[in-house]
Design a protein around this motif. Structure first.
Motif, PDB file in Angstrom:
ATOM      1  N   UNK A 577       0.912  -1.594   0.119  1.00 38.90           N
ATOM      2  CA  UNK A 577      -0.187  -0.085   0.133  1.00 38.90           C
ATOM      3  C   UNK A 577       0.709   1.324  -0.242  1.00 38.90           C
ATOM      4  N   UNK A 578       2.125   0.910   0.276  1.00 37.42           N
ATOM      5  CA  UNK A 578       3.504   2.658   0.363  1.00 37.42           C
ATOM      6  C   UNK A 578       2.735   3.226  -0.525  1.00 37.42           C
ATOM      7  N   UNK A 579       2.353   2.986  -2.088  1.00 38.47           N
ATOM      8  CA  UNK A 579       2.192   4.025  -2.652  1.00 38.47           C
ATOM      9  C   UNK A 579       1.404   5.002  -2.811  1.00 38.47           C
ATOM     10  N   UNK A 580      -0.135   4.710  -2.160  1.00 39.41           N
ATOM     11  CA  UNK A 580      -0.976   4.955  -2.520  1.00 39.41           C
ATOM     12  C   UNK A 580      -1.165   6.731  -1.559  1.00 39.41           C
ATOM     13  N   UNK A 581      -1.538   7.415  -1.533  1.00 36.94           N
ATOM     14  CA  UNK A 581      -2.022   8.674  -0.962  1.00 36.94           C
ATOM     15  C   UNK A 581      -2.814   9.508  -0.224  1.00 36.94           C
ATOM     16  N   UNK A 582      -3.689   8.015  -0.125  1.00 34.87           N
ATOM     17  CA  UNK A 582      -4.877   8.420   1.019  1.00 34.87           C
ATOM     18  C   UNK A 582      -4.679   7.961   2.396  1.00 34.87           C
ATOM     19  N   UNK A 583      -5.544   8.646   3.312  1.00 32.26           N
ATOM     20  CA  UNK A 583      -5.484   8.830   4.650  1.00 32.26           C
ATOM     21  C   UNK A 583      -5.222   7.287   4.884  1.00 32.26           C
ATOM     22  N   UNK A 584      -5.812   6.049   5.339  1.00 29.05           N
ATOM     23  CA  UNK A 584      -5.428   5.129   5.520  1.00 29.05           C
ATOM     24  C   UNK A 584      -4.458   3.975   4.497  1.00 29.05           C
ATOM     25  N   UNK A 585      -4.492   4.462   3.574  1.00 27.99           N
ATOM     26  CA  UNK A 585      -3.568   3.300   3.037  1.00 27.99           C
ATOM     27  C   UNK A 585      -4.429   2.483   1.546  1.00 27.99           C
ATOM     28  N   UNK A 586      -5.408   2.846   1.801  1.00 28.25           N
ATOM     29  CA  UNK A 586      -6.013   1.821   1.099  1.00 28.25           C
ATOM     30  C   UNK A 586      -6.862   2.402  -0.043  1.00 28.25           C
ATOM     31  N   UNK A 587      -7.360   1.652  -1.602  1.00 30.05           N
ATOM     32  CA  UNK A 587      -7.572   1.810  -2.632  1.00 30.05           C
ATOM     33  C   UNK A 587      -9.306   1.853  -1.954  1.00 30.05           C
ATOM     34  N   UNK A 588      -9.420   3.366  -3.146  1.00 31.22           N
ATOM     35  CA  UNK A 588     -11.199   3.671  -2.620  1.00 31.22           C
ATOM     36  C   UNK A 588     -11.728   2.905  -4.038  1.00 31.22           C
ATOM     37  N   UNK A 589     -12.266   2.363  -3.922  1.00 32.14           N
ATOM     38  CA  UNK A 589     -12.982   1.223  -5.082  1.00 32.14           C
ATOM     39  C   UNK A 589     -14.212   2.217  -5.800  1.00 32.14           C
ATOM     40  N   UNK A 590     -14.993   2.564  -5.002  1.00 35.94           N
ATOM     41  CA  UNK A 590     -16.091   3.840  -4.886  1.00 35.94           C
ATOM     42  C   UNK A 590     -16.214   4.127  -4.762  1.00 35.94           C
ATOM     43  N   UNK A 591     -15.456   5.540  -4.989  1.00 31.88           N
ATOM     44  CA  UNK A 591     -15.758   6.933  -5.157  1.00 31.88           C
ATOM     45  C   UNK A 591     -17.282   7.699  -5.447  1.00 31.88           C
ATOM     46  N   UNK A 592     -17.816   8.181  -3.536  1.00 33.27           N
ATOM     47  CA  UNK A 592     -18.871   8.549  -4.092  1.00 33.27           C
ATOM     48  C   UNK A 592     -18.836   9.736  -5.585  1.00 33.27           C
ATOM     49  N   UNK A 593     -18.265  10.495  -5.499  1.00 31.97           N
ATOM     50  CA  UNK A 593     -18.393  11.457  -6.448  1.00 31.97           C
ATOM     51  C   UNK A 593     -18.584  10.579  -7.755  1.00 31.97           C
ATOM     52  N   UNK A 594     -18.306   9.572  -8.199  1.00 29.75           N
ATOM     53  CA  UNK A 594     -17.878   8.394  -9.889  1.00 29.75           C
ATOM     54  C   UNK A 594     -19.989   8.095  -9.389  1.00 29.75           C
ATOM     55  N   UNK A 595     -19.926   7.765  -8.476  1.00 28.13           N
ATOM     56  CA  UNK A 595     -21.176   6.711  -8.244  1.00 28.13           C
ATOM     57  C   UNK A 595     -22.249   7.924  -8.858  1.00 28.13           C
ATOM     58  N   UNK A 596     -21.918   9.547  -8.050  1.00 26.04           N
ATOM     59  CA  UNK A 596     -23.307   9.888  -8.410  1.00 26.04           C
ATOM     60  C   UNK A 596     -23.430  10.593 -10.229  1.00 26.04           C
ATOM     61  N   UNK A 597     -22.658   9.769 -10.458  1.00 25.55           N
ATOM     62  CA  UNK A 597     -23.050  10.017 -12.448  1.00 25.55           C
ATOM     63  C   UNK A 597     -23.450   8.518 -12.563  1.00 25.55           C
ATOM     64  N   UNK A 598     -23.601   7.834 -12.541  1.00 24.64           N
ATOM     65  CA  UNK A 598     -24.484   7.012 -12.852  1.00 24.64           C
ATOM     66  C   UNK A 598     -25.521   6.528 -13.136  1.00 24.64           C
ATOM     67  N   UNK A 599     -26.369   7.424 -12.370  1.00 24.75           N
ATOM     68  CA  UNK A 599     -27.542   7.472 -12.956  1.00 24.75           C
ATOM     69  C   UNK A 599     -28.148   8.360 -14.671  1.00 24.75           C
ATOM     70  N   UNK A 600     -26.954   9.639 -14.530  1.00 23.89           N
ATOM     71  CA  UNK A 600     -26.486   9.793 -16.587  1.00 23.89           C
ATOM     72  C   UNK A 600     -25.679   9.132 -17.387  1.00 23.89           C
ATOM     73  N   UNK A 601     -25.167   7.869 -16.559  1.00 22.70           N
ATOM     74  CA  UNK A 601     -25.377   6.721 -17.594  1.00 22.70           C
ATOM     75  C   UNK A 601     -26.078   5.624 -18.081  1.00 22.70           C
ATOM     76  N   UNK A 602     -26.954   5.578 -16.755  1.00 24.45           N
ATOM     77  CA  UNK A 602     -28.573   4.773 -16.825  1.00 24.45           C
ATOM     78  C   UNK A 602     -29.067   5.719 -18.399  1.00 24.45           C
ATOM     79  N   UNK A 603     -29.592   7.200 -18.280  1.00 25.87           N
ATOM     80  CA  UNK A 603     -30.577   7.382 -19.400  1.00 25.87           C
ATOM     81  C   UNK A 603     -29.509   7.353 -20.801  1.00 25.87           C
TER      82      UNK A 603
END
Length: 736
Positions: A577-603
């Motif tokens: 995990x050393x290369x990660x710049x996230x505070x908990x040193x984990x990959x954020x697989x589902x950023x909410x900012x991107x999930x919020x764009x899914x309704x546009x794709x559904x349309x």
């Protein structure tokens, strides 16, 4: 600098991400030397002798009679060559009154793609962009890779932390929206990339997913013809199958698996098959192949980035690689380990750790939101043309031709004469710089040293290779000095009076500070400043460096100069995990900012199909709007053609080689037609970067085959909403 005479010189090609090592043969004496031939350097530790037509053209680029070698100023509408002092004085006369009257906010800058490949510009663009006080600048990033910057920032906490496919060791490569046969790799630096892809075919399989059967697709084992703009839907269906059939193996450093399971549940293959044009069974089988092949990887590039759902598609490429267990492991998607760190990759103030805080400011006219410090480059024209408080009055362009390379470039062409001042750092009088008041030329690639900067962040191996200049540049200022003078001018000092050394030293001290070092102390080790001093710093404080004596025997610039064929430190290695710049040193697989764009794709997947949509394409002998003035690269048949499927041609009454009108909601162009089955029905394709032949340009070869500017068809407001990246693929058009 010593005068360079005849003989054999080693150099690295600076024209693309392949970074091929070259042997440059020079004939003649010190005063009249010329390039007699260029071939691949078989001893280069990176490229091993590989070369493409672009690399061979460097001599013609250097000798181009149209290349600007002396500063030019415009007097009563006519260009005059002047000395450097007069040129800098003219910059002051133009820009200082604008700033005095309207403030620095009335000034902007546009920096072009060559910055990523230039020894000076790559290391000093940050001076102009970060120290000048100019609040809003523009770049081709928002028509190129901004969705990838965004998804990487949100997932890994690093806006340039791009996982790249380990194509040296993978057995299944799925390529989406990329054509390495033309690009030589993009956000993927590999030597002889097509040779590596051929090797994958011998031991495994290569699948290309693209609406066009590109040269890469023609050499693959399978071409899946997808509807433009639906790649994200396809990848969601792959993710659905992985969860549905219990094929996931994400590893320990991942947060968001359960959320991703819930998201993917809504996207079965049956939901997306009709919209994507990919059979339901083939989607499921693709997921199984990726999961069951011990070393497999998905690689997505510019066709995924500059489309309507670029951010979702860029994100989901990484999601699939993570879910299948092919992330941070040999043969999968891995983070490169560059021998020298890049200044470009430094964290953005206020956005450290992957913070999803965008729209911190909005553009004056359109109200476009800021994302990672940038707004859509297409906003620049309207900010110049629209009167009122905050109107742009001055522009500095650096190695860029946005009139040809940005959406609605024709509108920018109309707006540039409205400026009170325009200064260009450029080698050519082209479609953009013809509007400038001053042109300050840099050096040719063969007149300056070379060591890649940003491109090393995408390389499949850790290596370093320094090239000395082939030709003597004399006493002309280098681009880094020019940028420092323009920076000082923006902060109130006449350009001709700027203390270049003082600003350079301060910049070096800052960079040293970011690595925990005392810049003033280590500056005593150097007898000169400039980009070589910065290169030595980034090498010595990189993963293999000597850290100024702390690691005896480690890498330094002097050690690199003693190894003219380069030094190879080996393939990519796992870094989580050393290369990660996230505070908990984990990959954020589902950023909410991107999930919020899914309704546009559904349309989108419920939307009726357009009769015809336009996509872009590349060619091996071209590089965006560059290189069209090199005679050898312009030989052969016309490349600026509209590809169209026979069914669409017949329906529209079009014959091969007809000249047609292509019309979108933004504009129209005239272009010759090339009928081919190597494209999906309902899709037409145009190359990017053409549209030469403008009055008052000095590009004799390019102007003799001008082509048509496809960006006239790109609606400036048609963007990928999360990133602001322009949409160049999937534009509805009418062909008549």
């Amino acid at each position: 600098m010593k005068t360079v005479s005849h003989g054999r010189h080693l150099h690295t090609c600076p024209l693309c991400e392949a970074m091929c090592g070259l042997e440059v043969r020079v004939d003649g004496g010190p005063r009249h030397s010329r390039v007699a031939g260029i071939r691949g350097n078989p001893d280069d530790v990176w490229s091993g002798g590989h070369i493409c037509p672009k690399g061979v053209s460097l001599g013609a680029l250097h000798d181009d009679p149209d290349r600007i070698r002396q500063p030019m100023i415009k007097v009563d509408g006519r260009w005059q060559e002047v000395n450097w002092e007069d040129a800098f004085r003219r910059c002051t006369e133009l820009l200082a009154p604008v700033i005095a009257k309207h403030g620095i906010a009335a000034v902007t800058a546009y920096t072009g793609n060559p910055l990523a490949h230039s020894f000076s510009l790559a290391r000093y663009a940050g001076v102009l962009l970060g120290m000048s006080g100019i609040p809003i600048t523009y770049s081709p990033g928002t028509v190129d890779q901004w969705p990838k910057n965004l998804s990487s920032h949100l997932m890994y906490g690093g806006w340039w932390s791009f996982p790249v496919p380990d194509i040296e060791r993978t057995d299944l490569l799925v390529i989406m929206g990329a054509n390495p046969a033309a690009s030589q790799g993009s956000l993927l630096a590999a030597p002889n990339v097509m040779g590596l892809i051929d090797a994958i075919r011998k031991r495994g399989k290569v699948i290309v997913i693209d609406p066009v059967r590109t040269v890469t697709a023609a050499r693959a084992d399978e071409w899946l013809s997808i509807v433009p703009g639906t790649d994200a839907a396809l990848l969601l269906a792959v993710a659905h199958t992985l969860f549905d059939e219990n094929l996931i193996d994400p590893g320990p450093h991942v947060d968001g698996i359960d959320t991703m399971r819930q998201v993917a549940a809504d996207w079965p293959p049956e939901r997306v098959s009709a919209a994507t044009g990919i059979d339901t069974g083939r989607i499921r089988e693709l997921a199984r192949e990726l999961a069951s092949t011990p070393r497999s990887v998905v690689y997505g590039r510019i066709g995924l980035c500059n489309q309507e759902f670029g951010s979702l598609a860029s994100w989901l490429v990484d999601v699939v690689n993570v879910l299948t267990g092919h992330f941070d492991t040999p043969g999968g998607a891995m983070f490169p380990r560059p021998a020298a760190w890049s200044i470009t990759t430094q964290p953005l103030p206020g956005l450290e750790g992957g913070v999803a805080e965008f729209g911190r400011w909005r553009t004056r006219v359109r109200g476009a939101k800021e994302v990672l410090g940038q707004a859509p480059v297409s906003c620049m024209a309207e900010e110049i043309a629209t009167p009122g408080e905050g109107q742009l009055k001055a522009l500095i362009t650096v190695a860029g031709n946005p009139v040809l390379s940005t959406p609605g470039g024709d509108k920018l062409d109309e707006a540039l004469p409205m400026l009170d001042a325009m200064i260009s750092v450029d080698l050519w009088l082209n479609e953009t710089t013809r509007h400038a008041d001053v042109i300050l030329p840099g050096l040719s690639p063969l007149e300056q040293p070379h060591h890649d900067d940003l491109v090393l962040q995408f390389a499949i191996r850790s290596f370093a290779n320094y090239s000395a200049p082939v030709f003597d540049s004399g006493d002309r200022p280098h681009e880094w000095e020019i940028l420092i003078r323009l920076t000082g001018l923006c902060t109130g000092t006449p350009a001709e009076d700027v203390d270049v050394t003082a600003i350079d030293d301060g910049y070096f001290d800052y960079l040293a500070f970011t690595r925990g070092l005392d810049g003033a102390a280590i500056r005593k080790l150097y007898d000169r400043g400039g980009p070589e001093r910065i290169l030595d710093l980034t090498l010595r404080t990189g993963p293999f460096g000597d850290r100024y004596g702390e690691n005896p025997g480690g890498l330094t610039l002097n050690k690199l100069k003693a190894n003219p064929n380069g030094i190879d430190f080996g393939p990519m290695v796992p870094q989580l995990p050393d290369i990660l710049g996230t505070p908990d040193k984990k990959i954020r697989l589902t950023p909410q900012y991107l999930l919020d764009d899914l309704p546009r794709l559904a349309a989108r997947i419920e939307r009726p199909a357009e009769q015809l949509v336009l996509v872009s394409r590349r060619h091996l002998r071209s590089n965006n709007s560059w290189l069209h003035n090199v005679p050898a690269l312009m030989k052969g048949p016309d490349r600026c053609t509209l590809l169209i499927h026979p069914d669409d041609a017949a329906r529209n009454g079009i014959a091969d080689n007809d000249t047609v009108t292509v019309k979108s909601m933004a504009g129209e162009i005239r272009v010759p037609v090339e009928i081919t089955e190597a494209i999906r029905p309902g899709v037409v394709s145009m190359p990017h970067g053409w549209g030469h032949g403008k009055p008052d340009t000095r590009m004799a070869v390019a102007n003799s085959s001008p082509g048509a500017n496809t960006n006239v068809l790109s609606p400036p407001t048609f963007v990928d909403e999360p990133s602001g990246n322009g949409v160049l693929n999937g534009i509805p058009v009418i062909v008549s």
